[in-house]
Design an enzyme around this catalytic site. Structure first.
Site, PDB file in Angstrom:
ATOM      1  N   ASP A   9      13.611 104.563 115.491  1.00 54.74           N
ATOM      2  CA  ASP A   9      14.758 105.442 115.737  1.00 54.74           C
ATOM      3  C   ASP A   9      14.342 106.539 116.713  1.00 54.74           C
ATOM      4  O   ASP A   9      13.425 107.312 116.439  1.00 54.74           O
ATOM      5  CB  ASP A   9      15.193 106.043 114.386  1.00 54.74           C
ATOM      6  CG  ASP A   9      16.418 106.937 114.518  1.00 54.74           C
ATOM      7  OD1 ASP A   9      16.855 107.225 115.650  1.00 54.74           O
ATOM      8  OD2 ASP A   9      16.939 107.368 113.457  1.00 54.74           O
ATOM      9  N   GLU A 106      18.565 102.897 117.830  1.00 54.55           N
ATOM     10  CA  GLU A 106      17.822 102.390 116.683  1.00 54.55           C
ATOM     11  C   GLU A 106      17.699 100.876 116.774  1.00 54.55           C
ATOM     12  O   GLU A 106      18.612 100.218 117.245  1.00 54.55           O
ATOM     13  CB  GLU A 106      18.552 102.732 115.373  1.00 54.55           C
ATOM     14  CG  GLU A 106      18.768 104.220 115.160  1.00 54.55           C
ATOM     15  CD  GLU A 106      19.537 104.519 113.874  1.00 54.55           C
ATOM     16  OE1 GLU A 106      19.526 103.673 112.955  1.00 54.55           O
ATOM     17  OE2 GLU A 106      20.149 105.593 113.804  1.00 54.55           O
TER      18      GLU A 106
END
Ligand code: MG
Length: 413
Positions: A9, A106
């Site tokens: 992320d 992500e």
């Protein structure tokens, strides 16, 4: 053997990319924010300097300015973010054929094949963090685990620039104390529903009676039970999966039969929103719209039309769908179910920013607004943003547009 899954992320994605392009900003509290109208804009991302002032994603711009007078607000630049997103995915693809994006910033990566030895996945995560930092100038947080749900949770635990391991032996200690709403699939309102049944933490979900959860929350309750106990087995999708997507569609059997075009408008719009969100996520836009209709005699047919311009804007797909419907359906029978599909996908390109034509400028604002809404929904739940249109349709407006054949991030289907 347990799987080895990373969830990577990028930290403060939009804000980090902006600071990268304007290094001088790095010393100041910075937020990315905006909307069609500045006055109603909201914060989409912030850097770490802005955080102690209490600047939060989703907050109104004026409110943020009140908390931090010196806050520098930069308008979002989605084509730039998509470029960085592609570079990020490219790096991850060097480690595995299984890279599944979740939003622009992500991705899950299944590294089971190359991480046989204990600790290998953690070391690999550290290596990937260093690479992304060196090559893209962005920091990332990585969760390492044996299922997608815990990997995603792990990437939220330590930020920025950190690796968190959640293993079959430590998960009760690491995960069970966290708030139930930290779990993927639990939005703000779902969190409240759980709390009203006395379920506050992930541990509470894990230790609840599965049958009881199913009774109160339906199939979704069972999913949560599985997630909380580390029993999710959904696979990381292969990278080729996204590339091979030829069309994105969604259809639904309506809560009541549709009687006229107004009814159909509401449902088409609802479906088009999720279709467009999905297309934006994979960086594509549709050249053609297809509708499918089934009447109350269960006769089905499909029609398609080319859009005037390729589009990821829900209102544009809806307009074309409605035209198709009006041309091809006489309403002798009500409709039981309808669907909409974006086809002939081409890579997303934003409408040129400065145009002589006010229509184009308006379109850019709409495109930006829709990207903005994706971000808010991802964070606060799908129903956190609803169009006015949806409130006019009673039951029709409350369809769960994500329940149909659109691909859900973690294998609800
Ligand atoms: Mg992020």
């Amino acid at each position: 053997m347990y799987r080895k899954i990373l969830h990577c992320d990028i930290n403060n994605f939009y804000a980090s990319v902006e600071v990268l392009h304007h290094p001088k900003l790095g010393a100041y509290p910075v937020a990315v924010g905006g909307s069609a109208e500045e006055r109603h804009g909201i914060i989409l991302a912030k850097n770490y300097i802005a955080k102690p002032f209490g600047i939060q994603v989703g907050m109104a711009l004026w409110q943020a300015k009140e908390r931090c007078k010196d806050l520098i607000i930069v308008p979002p630049d989605y084509p730039k973010y998509q470029k960085f997103s592609a570079l990020f995915r490219e790096i991850l693809s060097e480690y595995s054929d299984y890279v599944e994006p979740f939003g622009l910033d992500e991705s899950w990566v299944d590294v089971t094949d190359i991480c046989g030895k204990p600790d290998a996945a953690r070391l690999l995560a550290d290596e990937i963090r260093e690479r992304v930092k060196k090559e893209l100038g962005l920091t990332i947080s990585i969760g390492v685990s044996y299922n997608k749900i815990f990997a995603k949770l792990g990437s939220d635990i330590k930020k920025p620039d950190a690796t968190t391991v959640i293993s079959p032996t430590n998960f009760k200690k690491v995960v069970w104390g966290l708030s139930a709403s930290d779990l993927l699939g639990v939005g703000r309102s779902a969190g409240k529903r759980l709390a009203s049944s006395g379920i506050n933490t992930i541990g509470d979900i894990a230790n609840a009676d599965a049958a009881c959860l199913e009774h109160i929350f339906g199939k979704w309750g069972l999913h949560l039970y599985t997630y909380a106990n580390g029993l999710d087995t959904s696979p990381v999708k292969p990278s080729s999966y996204e590339r091979e997507i030829k069309s994105v569609g969604n259809s639904t059997t309506c809560p009541r039969d549709l009687e006229n075009s107004n009814d159909a408008h509401i449902v088409f719009y609802n479906l088009a929103e999720s279709v467009c969100e999905r297309m934006r996520e994979i960086g594509m836009m549709a050249k053609t719209v297809q509708i499918s209709l089934r009447d109350t005699d269960l006769r089905t047919f499909e029609r398609q039309a080319v859009l005037s311009k390729p589009s990821v804007v829900a209102a544009e797909l809806t307009d074309t769908a409605l035209l198709l419907l009006k041309k091809n359906y006489n309403w002798k029978l009500p409709l039981r179910s309808i669907g909409i599909r974006g086809m002939n996908l081409v890579p997303f390109e934003q409408t040129p920013q400065i145009s002589m034509f006010e229509d184009d400028n308006k379109r850019v604002r709409t495109e930006n607004l829709e990207f903005t809404i994706d971000g808010i929904r991802r964070r606060f739940g799908y129903l956190s943003v609803q169009r006015l249109l949806m409130y006019s349709g009673g039951k029709l407006g409350k369809l769960d547009a994500k329940s149909s054949n659109i691909i859900h991030p973690v294998g609800f289907s």
